[in-house]
Structure formats: structure tokens, C-alpha cells
Design a protein around this motif. Structure first.
Motif, PDB file in Angstrom:
ATOM      1  N   LEU A 192       8.325 -94.743  87.771  1.00 27.47           N
ATOM      2  CA  LEU A 192       7.245 -93.762  87.767  1.00 27.47           C
ATOM      3  C   LEU A 192       6.854 -93.399  86.346  1.00 27.47           C
ATOM      4  O   LEU A 192       5.657 -93.238  86.040  1.00 27.47           O
ATOM      5  CB  LEU A 192       7.665 -92.509  88.528  1.00 27.47           C
ATOM      6  N   ASP A 193       7.836 -93.265  85.457  1.00 24.27           N
ATOM      7  CA  ASP A 193       7.540 -92.984  84.045  1.00 24.27           C
ATOM      8  C   ASP A 193       6.564 -94.018  83.487  1.00 24.27           C
ATOM      9  O   ASP A 193       5.617 -93.676  82.761  1.00 24.27           O
ATOM     10  CB  ASP A 193       8.821 -92.996  83.213  1.00 24.27           C
ATOM     11  N   THR A 194       6.792 -95.275  83.828  1.00 23.86           N
ATOM     12  CA  THR A 194       5.914 -96.344  83.346  1.00 23.86           C
ATOM     13  C   THR A 194       4.497 -96.171  83.880  1.00 23.86           C
ATOM     14  O   THR A 194       3.518 -96.283  83.133  1.00 23.86           O
ATOM     15  CB  THR A 194       6.474 -97.710  83.765  1.00 23.86           C
ATOM     16  N   LEU A 195       4.378 -95.851  85.170  1.00 21.56           N
ATOM     17  CA  LEU A 195       3.055 -95.657  85.764  1.00 21.56           C
ATOM     18  C   LEU A 195       2.340 -94.466  85.134  1.00 21.56           C
ATOM     19  O   LEU A 195       1.122 -94.520  84.897  1.00 21.56           O
ATOM     20  CB  LEU A 195       3.172 -95.452  87.270  1.00 21.56           C
ATOM     21  N   MET A 196       3.065 -93.380  84.892  1.00 25.42           N
ATOM     22  CA  MET A 196       2.454 -92.205  84.276  1.00 25.42           C
ATOM     23  C   MET A 196       1.940 -92.531  82.886  1.00 25.42           C
ATOM     24  O   MET A 196       0.818 -92.151  82.503  1.00 25.42           O
ATOM     25  CB  MET A 196       3.457 -91.060  84.214  1.00 25.42           C
ATOM     26  N   ARG A 197       2.729 -93.249  82.124  1.00 24.96           N
ATOM     27  CA  ARG A 197       2.336 -93.611  80.761  1.00 24.96           C
ATOM     28  C   ARG A 197       1.118 -94.534  80.783  1.00 24.96           C
ATOM     29  O   ARG A 197       0.175 -94.362  79.994  1.00 24.96           O
ATOM     30  CB  ARG A 197       3.510 -94.278  80.044  1.00 24.96           C
ATOM     31  N   GLU A 198       1.121 -95.506  81.705  1.00 27.87           N
ATOM     32  CA  GLU A 198      -0.008 -96.429  81.797  1.00 27.87           C
ATOM     33  C   GLU A 198      -1.279 -95.718  82.245  1.00 27.87           C
ATOM     34  O   GLU A 198      -2.383 -96.145  81.885  1.00 27.87           O
ATOM     35  CB  GLU A 198       0.332 -97.558  82.767  1.00 27.87           C
ATOM     36  N   SER A 199      -1.131 -94.630  83.005  1.00 28.67           N
ATOM     37  CA  SER A 199      -2.297 -93.866  83.453  1.00 28.67           C
ATOM     38  C   SER A 199      -2.857 -92.981  82.357  1.00 28.67           C
ATOM     39  O   SER A 199      -3.987 -92.492  82.466  1.00 28.67           O
ATOM     40  CB  SER A 199      -1.922 -93.006  84.666  1.00 28.67           C
ATOM     41  N   GLY A 200      -2.065 -92.711  81.310  1.00 31.65           N
ATOM     42  CA  GLY A 200      -2.521 -91.900  80.196  1.00 31.65           C
ATOM     43  C   GLY A 200      -1.859 -90.543  80.089  1.00 31.65           C
ATOM     44  O   GLY A 200      -2.094 -89.802  79.128  1.00 31.65           O
ATOM     45  N   PHE A 201      -1.020 -90.178  81.077  1.00 32.16           N
ATOM     46  CA  PHE A 201      -0.396 -88.860  81.080  1.00 32.16           C
ATOM     47  C   PHE A 201       0.718 -88.743  80.049  1.00 32.16           C
ATOM     48  O   PHE A 201       1.452 -89.711  79.786  1.00 32.16           O
ATOM     49  CB  PHE A 201       0.222 -88.566  82.457  1.00 32.16           C
ATOM     50  N   THR A 202       0.879 -87.546  79.498  1.00 31.00           N
ATOM     51  CA  THR A 202       2.135 -87.160  78.870  1.00 31.00           C
ATOM     52  C   THR A 202       2.924 -86.404  79.935  1.00 31.00           C
ATOM     53  O   THR A 202       2.355 -85.595  80.686  1.00 31.00           O
ATOM     54  CB  THR A 202       1.912 -86.268  77.645  1.00 31.00           C
ATOM     55  N   THR A 203       4.225 -86.653  80.020  1.00 31.14           N
ATOM     56  CA  THR A 203       4.993 -86.225  81.183  1.00 31.14           C
ATOM     57  C   THR A 203       6.138 -85.300  80.800  1.00 31.14           C
ATOM     58  O   THR A 203       6.858 -85.553  79.826  1.00 31.14           O
ATOM     59  CB  THR A 203       5.566 -87.448  81.931  1.00 31.14           C
ATOM     60  N   THR A 204       6.289 -84.251  81.579  1.00 34.79           N
ATOM     61  CA  THR A 204       7.450 -83.362  81.504  1.00 34.79           C
ATOM     62  C   THR A 204       8.144 -83.389  82.858  1.00 34.79           C
ATOM     63  O   THR A 204       7.488 -83.258  83.902  1.00 34.79           O
ATOM     64  CB  THR A 204       7.023 -81.917  81.189  1.00 34.79           C
ATOM     65  N   LEU A 205       9.460 -83.575  82.858  1.00 35.74           N
ATOM     66  CA  LEU A 205      10.231 -83.606  84.093  1.00 35.74           C
ATOM     67  C   LEU A 205      11.004 -82.302  84.245  1.00 35.74           C
ATOM     68  O   LEU A 205      11.691 -81.858  83.316  1.00 35.74           O
ATOM     69  CB  LEU A 205      11.205 -84.782  84.101  1.00 35.74           C
ATOM     70  N   LEU A 206      10.887 -81.704  85.421  1.00 37.05           N
ATOM     71  CA  LEU A 206      11.572 -80.451  85.728  1.00 37.05           C
ATOM     72  C   LEU A 206      12.459 -80.618  86.948  1.00 37.05           C
ATOM     73  O   LEU A 206      12.206 -81.476  87.808  1.00 37.05           O
ATOM     74  CB  LEU A 206      10.542 -79.341  85.997  1.00 37.05           C
ATOM     75  N   GLU A 207      13.489 -79.787  87.024  1.00 36.06           N
ATOM     76  CA  GLU A 207      14.300 -79.759  88.239  1.00 36.06           C
ATOM     77  C   GLU A 207      13.425 -79.330  89.420  1.00 36.06           C
ATOM     78  O   GLU A 207      12.528 -78.494  89.275  1.00 36.06           O
ATOM     79  CB  GLU A 207      15.463 -78.778  88.092  1.00 36.06           C
ATOM     80  N   ARG A 208      13.693 -79.903  90.586  1.00 39.83           N
ATOM     81  CA  ARG A 208      12.924 -79.501  91.772  1.00 39.83           C
ATOM     82  C   ARG A 208      13.478 -78.163  92.281  1.00 39.83           C
ATOM     83  O   ARG A 208      14.169 -78.070  93.287  1.00 39.83           O
ATOM     84  CB  ARG A 208      12.960 -80.566  92.863  1.00 39.83           C
ATOM     85  N   ASP A 209      13.120 -77.128  91.536  1.00 36.25           N
ATOM     86  CA  ASP A 209      13.540 -75.760  91.809  1.00 36.25           C
ATOM     87  C   ASP A 209      12.311 -74.882  91.618  1.00 36.25           C
ATOM     88  O   ASP A 209      11.874 -74.632  90.497  1.00 36.25           O
ATOM     89  CB  ASP A 209      14.656 -75.354  90.843  1.00 36.25           C
ATOM     90  N   PHE A 210      11.714 -74.454  92.741  1.00 35.51           N
ATOM     91  CA  PHE A 210      10.464 -73.716  92.658  1.00 35.51           C
ATOM     92  C   PHE A 210      10.648 -72.268  92.211  1.00 35.51           C
ATOM     93  O   PHE A 210       9.665 -71.551  92.028  1.00 35.51           O
ATOM     94  CB  PHE A 210       9.740 -73.752  94.004  1.00 35.51           C
ATOM     95  N   THR A 211      11.892 -71.834  92.010  1.00 35.00           N
ATOM     96  CA  THR A 211      12.124 -70.450  91.616  1.00 35.00           C
ATOM     97  C   THR A 211      12.001 -70.245  90.111  1.00 35.00           C
ATOM     98  O   THR A 211      11.894 -69.106  89.656  1.00 35.00           O
ATOM     99  CB  THR A 211      13.512 -69.968  92.074  1.00 35.00           C
ATOM    100  N   ARG A 212      12.005 -71.335  89.326  1.00 33.28           N
ATOM    101  CA  ARG A 212      11.920 -71.180  87.873  1.00 33.28           C
ATOM    102  C   ARG A 212      11.553 -72.524  87.246  1.00 33.28           C
ATOM    103  O   ARG A 212      11.697 -73.583  87.867  1.00 33.28           O
ATOM    104  CB  ARG A 212      13.235 -70.688  87.285  1.00 33.28           C
ATOM    105  N   LEU A 213      11.096 -72.476  86.007  1.00 37.26           N
ATOM    106  CA  LEU A 213      10.844 -73.686  85.243  1.00 37.26           C
ATOM    107  C   LEU A 213      12.135 -74.095  84.556  1.00 37.26           C
ATOM    108  O   LEU A 213      12.630 -73.376  83.689  1.00 37.26           O
ATOM    109  CB  LEU A 213       9.752 -73.459  84.196  1.00 37.26           C
ATOM    110  N   ARG A 214      12.656 -75.233  84.940  1.00 41.96           N
ATOM    111  CA  ARG A 214      13.930 -75.671  84.380  1.00 41.96           C
ATOM    112  C   ARG A 214      13.860 -77.170  84.092  1.00 41.96           C
ATOM    113  O   ARG A 214      13.534 -77.961  84.974  1.00 41.96           O
ATOM    114  CB  ARG A 214      15.060 -75.363  85.362  1.00 41.96           C
ATOM    115  N   GLU A 215      14.145 -77.543  82.865  1.00 38.67           N
ATOM    116  CA  GLU A 215      14.077 -78.939  82.472  1.00 38.67           C
ATOM    117  C   GLU A 215      15.045 -79.785  83.305  1.00 38.67           C
ATOM    118  O   GLU A 215      16.159 -79.369  83.602  1.00 38.67           O
ATOM    119  CB  GLU A 215      14.406 -79.081  80.981  1.00 38.67           C
ATOM    120  N   TRP A 216      14.594 -80.967  83.677  1.00 34.42           N
ATOM    121  CA  TRP A 216      15.428 -81.884  84.458  1.00 34.42           C
ATOM    122  C   TRP A 216      16.690 -82.216  83.675  1.00 34.42           C
ATOM    123  O   TRP A 216      16.642 -82.526  82.484  1.00 34.42           O
ATOM    124  CB  TRP A 216      14.630 -83.149  84.759  1.00 34.42           C
TER     125      TRP A 216
END
Length: 263
Positions: free
Chosen positions: A213-237
Motif C-alpha cells: 500500500l505504501d508503494t501505491l500511495m507514493r505512486e499516486s502522489g500522496f505523502t503518508t502518515t500511519l496511525l494506530e487504528r484507535d479512534f480515541t486519539r491520534l497515535r503514531e503507528w
């Protein structure tokens, strides 16, 4: 056991969809989207699109937060329910990899792992390209995904009583550990005084690794930030979990004027 009822499961049972999803915390998801947008977004507006919007429960909360909302789904029945819930929402009947919007959105979401409905990987890549095209510079595309190496072949079960009937909703992913196809198996059982009816459905979804997925995001033009799947707070993966929240930002380029908030 009665034979499964022919027809489209979500068409036949769209009126009960909200009940099947009663455990989903849409308010918590909306709070998360608001926080992520406030912290990471830099597009200057509040035009929002929810991909695979279902019956519009997330749209309704985002509208209350002051966003101008639009929803996309490939089910006319789901969009009809959304229209009743959010009459002011702009609605799009389309597959994920087929919508066409040019550079006017500030925030796009696709939660509950719905981005995996873009099958095969080539369709997922097209969905990402179209989301990128739809965003203003500085806008965000936020979605959740599961790394194919962490998929657990087991079912989740939800029960619901409605209109004098008992429903059992069972869903689960199946993956062979190798291919790019992830199968979502859904079964619903309805029991009432007249007897028992069963619905079954299978959906092909895309299995992909996080690095893929990282490769697809980069090829699409996005800069990407990955977070833990925790909707209660912003937390880096933390690099260990298989379920992540992906925040893709459309960067500013030399032809776009950067807003004061990000100078």
C-alpha cells in the motif's frame, strides 16, 4: 436448514443495516476525523466526501461538525437511506474506482476497511489516484486497512431484534495467505413466527500488505502518515499492529498558493 434467499443481501435488508452496525461508534470516528483534519489538513476548507457511505451515519455526524458533506456508495438502497438521513448531502452512485471529482475536496474518508472493496490491486490503485485528484492541495484522504499478513480467518457475530423478528448477522474475511483476493463472507438469518430465512453473500476484496500500500500511495502522489487504528486519539503507528489508519495528504506544489496556516 432453509436454502439461502436469492437476491442481493444488502438490497433486501438495507432497512436493517443500521441495526447490524449498532456497535460502530460513528461519533467517535467523526471526532477522530475532525482531530486528524485539524492537525494535518492544510487545504483551507471543509468540503468532505465519505466513500462507501452506507446509510449516511458518519455523514450525519460530520455535517453537525460543520462540514459540507457528500457520500458515495454503489447501492441505490443505501443512498436512498442516506438521502433521508442527510437531505443536504450530495450523493454519488458509483464504484470506488470510478468517481470523478477534480480538486475541490478538503477531506475524504473510507472507513470500516471499505477501501478493500476496490478489487483487484489495480482497482485499489485507481481509487487512490481518483481520491488524490479529488482533493485540494493540502487535503487529506483517511482510511483504515489491514495488512494481509495479519488477516484472521474468523467470524464476527451481531444479533438484532426488529419488527418481530430475530436477526443474526455473521461476517468474516477469508484469505489463503498468498493471493491478492480477500473474500468477505456475509450471512444473515431471520427468524420469526413465519419461520426462518437465510441470506448469504460473498464479496471479493483486495488483500495487500502495508508495504504494498505504501508503494501505491507514493505512486499516486500522496505523502503518508500511519496511525494506530484507535479512534480515541491520534497515535503514531508502532510498527507492530496489522490494522492501521492511513492519512494521505495531497502535497502543495509550485503551482499552488500555500495558505497562511502552513507557511
Amino acid at each position: 436448514m432453509p436454502a439461502p434467499t436469492p437476491g442481493n443481501l444488502y438490497t433486501d435488508l438495507s432497512a436493517y443495516y443500521d441495526g447490524f452496525c449498532h456497535e460502530v461508534d460513528y461519533a467517535g470516528q467523526a471526532d477522530f476525523l475532525q482531530r486528524a483534519f485539524d492537525c494535518l489538513g492544510a487545504s483551507g476548507g471543509r468540503d468532505y466526501l465519505d466513500l462507501a457511505c452506507g446509510t449516511g451515519q458518519l455523514l450525519e455526524v460530520m455535517q453537525r461538525k460543520g462540514f459540507s458533506v457528500a457520500g458515495l456508495d454503489n447501492s441505490p438502497q443505501m443512498l436512498a437511506a442516506t438521502a433521508q438521513r442527510c437531505p443536504q448531502a450530495a450523493l454519488i452512485l458509483s464504484d470506488l474506482a470510478a468517481f470523478e471529482i477534480d480538486s475541490r475536496l478538503d477531506l475524504i474518508s473510507c472507513l470500516l476497511y471499505s477501501v478493500h472493496y476496490s478489487h483487484p490491486v489495480a482497482a485499489l490503485a485507481e481509487t487512490l489516484r481518483r481520491a488524490y485528484r479529488a482533493l485540494k492541495p493540502g487535503g487529506l484522504f483517511i482510511f483504515d486497512m489491514v495488512d494481509k499478513d495479519g488477516i484472521q480467518n474468523r467470524d464476527a457475530v451481531t444479533r438484532l431484534t426488529r419488527d418481530g423478528a430475530d436477526f443474526t448477522f455473521r461476517s468474516g474475511w477469508r484469505h489463503d495467505g498468498d493471493s491478492e483476493t480477500l473474500e468477505l463472507q456475509v450471512a444473515i438469518r431471520r427468524e420469526d413466527a413465519d419461520g426462518v430465512r437465510n441470506w448469504e453473500d460473498r464479496h471479493r476484496m483486495t488483500a495487500i500488505s502495508r508495504s504494498g500500500l505504501d508503494t501505491l500511495m507514493r505512486e499516486s502522489g500522496f505523502t503518508t502518515t500511519l496511525l494506530e487504528r484507535d479512534f480515541t486519539r491520534l497515535r503514531e503507528w508502532d510498527g507492530r499492529s496489522f490494522n492501521v489508519l492511513v492519512v494521505g495528504q495531497k502535497p502543495w506544489d509550485d503551482h499552488a498558493a500555500t495558505p497562511d496556516s502552513v507557511r
